[in-house]
Design a protein around this motif. Structure first.
Motif, PDB file in Angstrom:
ATOM      1  N   VAL A  49       0.831  -1.199   0.000  1.00  0.00           N
ATOM      2  CA  VAL A  49       0.000   0.000   0.000  1.00  0.00           C
ATOM      3  C   VAL A  49       0.872   1.258   0.000  1.00  0.00           C
ATOM      4  N   TYR A  50       0.535   2.170  -0.880  1.00  0.00           N
ATOM      5  CA  TYR A  50       1.235   3.450  -1.003  1.00  0.00           C
ATOM      6  C   TYR A  50       0.222   4.569  -0.761  1.00  0.00           C
ATOM      7  N   ALA A  51       0.626   5.590  -0.021  1.00  0.00           N
ATOM      8  CA  ALA A  51      -0.226   6.761   0.194  1.00  0.00           C
ATOM      9  C   ALA A  51       0.633   8.005   0.031  1.00  0.00           C
ATOM     10  N   VAL A  52       0.187   8.931  -0.790  1.00  0.00           N
ATOM     11  CA  VAL A  52       0.988  10.099  -1.141  1.00  0.00           C
ATOM     12  C   VAL A  52       0.493  11.352  -0.429  1.00  0.00           C
ATOM     13  N   ASP A  53       1.393  12.338  -0.334  1.00  0.00           N
ATOM     14  CA  ASP A  53       1.025  13.714  -0.008  1.00  0.00           C
ATOM     15  C   ASP A  53       1.098  14.493  -1.311  1.00  0.00           C
ATOM     16  N   LEU A  54      -0.024  14.929  -1.835  1.00  0.00           N
ATOM     17  CA  LEU A  54       0.003  15.706  -3.061  1.00  0.00           C
ATOM     18  C   LEU A  54       0.775  17.006  -2.848  1.00  0.00           C
ATOM     19  N   PRO A  55       1.445  17.526  -3.877  1.00  0.00           N
ATOM     20  CA  PRO A  55       2.125  18.818  -3.751  1.00  0.00           C
ATOM     21  C   PRO A  55       1.188  19.886  -3.207  1.00  0.00           C
ATOM     22  N   GLY A  56       1.711  20.649  -2.271  1.00  0.00           N
ATOM     23  CA  GLY A  56       0.923  21.665  -1.595  1.00  0.00           C
ATOM     24  C   GLY A  56       0.516  21.271  -0.196  1.00  0.00           C
ATOM     25  N   LEU A 148      -3.671  36.505  -3.821  1.00  0.00           N
ATOM     26  CA  LEU A 148      -4.209  35.660  -2.755  1.00  0.00           C
ATOM     27  C   LEU A 148      -3.394  34.386  -2.576  1.00  0.00           C
ATOM     28  N   SER A 149      -2.808  33.898  -3.659  1.00  0.00           N
ATOM     29  CA  SER A 149      -2.085  32.627  -3.600  1.00  0.00           C
ATOM     30  C   SER A 149      -0.825  32.709  -2.748  1.00  0.00           C
ATOM     31  N   HIS A 152      -0.441  32.281   3.239  1.00  0.00           N
ATOM     32  CA  HIS A 152      -0.351  30.968   3.879  1.00  0.00           C
ATOM     33  C   HIS A 152      -1.517  30.839   4.843  1.00  0.00           C
ATOM     34  N   THR A 153      -2.347  29.829   4.624  1.00  0.00           N
ATOM     35  CA  THR A 153      -3.521  29.667   5.479  1.00  0.00           C
ATOM     36  C   THR A 153      -3.090  29.477   6.933  1.00  0.00           C
ATOM     37  N   PRO A 154      -3.569  30.303   7.848  1.00  0.00           N
ATOM     38  CA  PRO A 154      -3.187  30.162   9.258  1.00  0.00           C
ATOM     39  C   PRO A 154      -3.880  28.959   9.897  1.00  0.00           C
ATOM     40  N   ARG A 155      -3.421  28.618  11.078  1.00  0.00           N
ATOM     41  CA  ARG A 155      -3.949  27.440  11.761  1.00  0.00           C
ATOM     42  C   ARG A 155      -5.452  27.548  12.001  1.00  0.00           C
ATOM     43  N   TRP A 156      -5.945  28.722  12.385  1.00  0.00           N
ATOM     44  CA  TRP A 156      -7.380  28.847  12.662  1.00  0.00           C
ATOM     45  C   TRP A 156      -8.210  28.562  11.417  1.00  0.00           C
ATOM     46  N   PHE A 185      -1.359  25.629   4.998  1.00  0.00           N
ATOM     47  CA  PHE A 185      -0.747  25.328   3.719  1.00  0.00           C
ATOM     48  C   PHE A 185      -0.928  26.547   2.816  1.00  0.00           C
ATOM     49  N   PRO A 186      -0.178  26.628   1.717  1.00  0.00           N
ATOM     50  CA  PRO A 186      -0.336  27.786   0.828  1.00  0.00           C
ATOM     51  C   PRO A 186      -1.744  27.856   0.257  1.00  0.00           C
ATOM     52  N   ALA A 187      -2.351  29.027   0.305  1.00  0.00           N
ATOM     53  CA  ALA A 187      -3.704  29.183  -0.231  1.00  0.00           C
ATOM     54  C   ALA A 187      -3.758  28.844  -1.714  1.00  0.00           C
ATOM     55  N   ARG A 188      -2.624  28.986  -2.412  1.00  0.00           N
ATOM     56  CA  ARG A 188      -2.613  28.703  -3.844  1.00  0.00           C
ATOM     57  C   ARG A 188      -3.050  27.274  -4.157  1.00  0.00           C
TER      58      ARG A 188
END
Length: 288
Positions: A49-56, A148-149, A152-156, A185-188
């Motif tokens: 089984v493989y599980a990825v983190d997509l870019p971003g 907007l991109s 960086h989305t803040p924790r809240w 994560f980056p809003a972009r």
């Protein structure tokens, strides 16, 4: 985590299990491979089984561009080839389902089965509770989107987003992965994906459904991100899945909110459609 680099972008991934047919799991927008933790552990007994983190997201790179269905599909296609995962089953959620369905549609002979959880299409997105935000995002100018991109989305904001994935407040509070999934994560990553929704319209029309490998579709009936009602219509009019499940009491992340049920559905479906004796040996190179 291990790493895979495609065209200058590094994608992190985990793998579990030493034998059996391969399974590739792709998460939803805003999350990471962590949403599949329970399913990874269960499937690893009989699968690779493989599980990825997509870019971003997660531990992967966060490039300035490339957050489109086409780019993600090309990345996962290259990963499948690099890791010799021909004959694999694809399991996705949201955009992960869209990537899985797109790959299976383009290369039906390379994949044995697809499990699509809450598949993201233009119709399921534009009939969901976030449709107004999607319309606004799609309508802003390129200059505004670019500005907007860089945010960086803040924790809240990330925590509020994660809360909307769950129907049950208790399930949200008790989920052990909320802290890492709410790191921001980056809003972009979201902005450009929403602006690419037109590309997802192709998933609402499946004239070549007969060519797809066996398909299981799972919806959380209380999904607040994508429309389960539109998803039901998609099943009936286009996808015609071999198995369709609609789970009460959960929303956008049923693999977390109804973990045991999703694990059982995925395990049963793969057992029926991913027989080990027809999976090519990963050590044997693909024939030309």
């Amino acid at each position: 985590m291990e790493e895979f680099t495609f065209d200058g972008t590094t994608m992190a991934f985990v793998r579990q299990g030493d034998c059996g047919p391969p399974v590739l799991m792709i998460h939803s927008a805003g999350s990471s491979h962590l949403i599949w933790t329970a399913q990874l552990a269960a499937l690893a007994a009989d699968h690779r089984v493989y599980a990825v983190d997509l870019p971003g997201y997660g531990a992967s790179d966060r490039p300035q561009s490339g957050y489109t269905l086409e780019r993600y599909t090309a990345l996962i296609d290259a990963f499948v080839r690099e890791q010799s995962l021909e004959g694999a089953a694809l399991v996705g959620n949201c955009v992960g389902s869209a990537i899985s369905l797109t790959l299976a549609r383009r290369h039906p002979g390379r994949f044995r089965a697809v499990v699509a959880v809450n598949p993201l299409t233009e119709s399921t997105a534009m009939h969901g509770d976030w449709r107004q935000a999607a319309r606004v995002t799609r309508g802003v100018s390129d200059r505004t989107a670019h500005a907007l991109s860089r945010w960086h989305t803040p924790r809240w904001f990330a925590r509020r987003t994660a809360r909307s994935w769950f129907f049950s407040g208790r399930a949200y509070r008790e989920c052990p992965y909320i802290a890492p999934l709410s790191a921001g994560f980056p809003a972009r990553a979201l902005i450009y994906l929403v602006r690419d929704l037109t590309a997802f319209a192709a998933l609402d029309d499946w004239p070549d459904r007969a060519a797809l490998p066996p398909l299981c579709v799972i919806w959380g009936n209380q999904n607040q991100v994508l429309s389960a009602v539109a998803g039901h219509t998609l099943n009936v009019t286009a996808l015609h899945p071999d198995r369709a499940e609609y789970l009460d009491g959960c929303g956008h992340v049923p693999m977390l909110e109804r973990s045991a049920a999703v694990t059982a559905i995925v395990t049963e479906f793969l057992a029926a459609h991913l027989p080990a004796d027809v999976i090519p040996d990963p050590a044997v190179p693909e024939s030309v």
